[in-house]
Design a protein around this motif. Structure first.
Motif, PDB file in Angstrom:
ATOM      1  N   ARG A  98      -6.601  -4.624   0.411  1.00 23.48           N
ATOM      2  CA  ARG A  98      -5.125  -4.133   0.792  1.00 23.48           C
ATOM      3  C   ARG A  98      -4.873  -3.813   2.179  1.00 23.48           C
ATOM      4  O   ARG A  98      -3.426  -2.948   2.759  1.00 23.48           O
ATOM      5  CB  ARG A  98      -5.685  -2.160   0.021  1.00 23.48           C
TER       6      ARG A  98
ATOM      7  N   ILE B 261       0.399  -1.409   0.026  1.00 25.25           N
ATOM      8  CA  ILE B 261       0.256   0.222   0.195  1.00 25.25           C
ATOM      9  C   ILE B 261       1.257   1.337   0.210  1.00 25.25           C
ATOM     10  O   ILE B 261       1.595   1.585   1.198  1.00 25.25           O
ATOM     11  CB  ILE B 261      -0.654  -0.103   0.940  1.00 25.25           C
TER      12      ILE B 261
ATOM     13  N   ASP C 214      -2.727   4.491  -3.058  1.00 23.96           N
ATOM     14  CA  ASP C 214      -3.948   3.807  -2.559  1.00 23.96           C
ATOM     15  C   ASP C 214      -4.737   4.336  -1.180  1.00 23.96           C
ATOM     16  O   ASP C 214      -5.770   4.296  -1.249  1.00 23.96           O
ATOM     17  CB  ASP C 214      -3.823   2.274  -1.635  1.00 23.96           C
TER      18      ASP C 214
END
Length: 141
Positions: free
Chosen positions: A70, A15, A19
């Motif tokens: 994520r 990440i 993101d």
């Protein structure tokens, strides 16, 4: 019936800033349609998020969040029925890390590092409330 859900999770290693921006952008787009408000704090690879709204809407969103690749190690810290929203001004507010004072963290935690896994849920929520009160949250909608 309104509820407030508080959870923590750890970011996937991959990440990045883009993101995080994508998460916030999607939240700000989708949450108003579902009557959801909240605030997100991300520091040192750890997410702390409060979600407010109808019980079924918040539950459905949390289920989607848990499945998001994520992040991992999602931990439900608390769910409570509420009479009013605390984060009503944010479709999804973001803690401005430049305004995150280490003294605020140490007030609620063993160290000046955000670690909601080692904090009582009430302390994590108190920290988010203090960040809102100190204008450390950005992205008001």
């Amino acid at each position: 019936m309104l509820v407030r859900l508080l959870y923590a999770s750890r970011a996937a290693e991959s990440i990045g800033h883009d993101d995080l921006v994508a998460i916030l952008k999607k939240s700000k787009l989708n949450n108003p349609r579902h009557g959801i408000t909240g605030v997100l704090c991300f520091s040192n690879g750890v997410f702390l998020q409060a979600l407010e709204g109808g019980r079924s809407q918040v539950s459905a969103l949390y289920s989607r969040i848990v499945g998001d690749p994520r992040h991992h190690s999602a931990c439900l810290l608390s769910v409570e029925e509420i009479g009013e929203r605390r984060f009503e001004g944010w479709s999804m507010g973001q803690v401005n890390l430049h305004r995150l004072n280490p003294a605020q963290l140490i007030k609620y935690s063993e160290s000046a590092t955000l670690d909601p896994y080692a904090m009582p849920a009430a302390a994590s929520l108190a920290l988010l409330n203090e960040l809102v009160a100190s204008a450390a949250v950005i992205g008001q909608s």
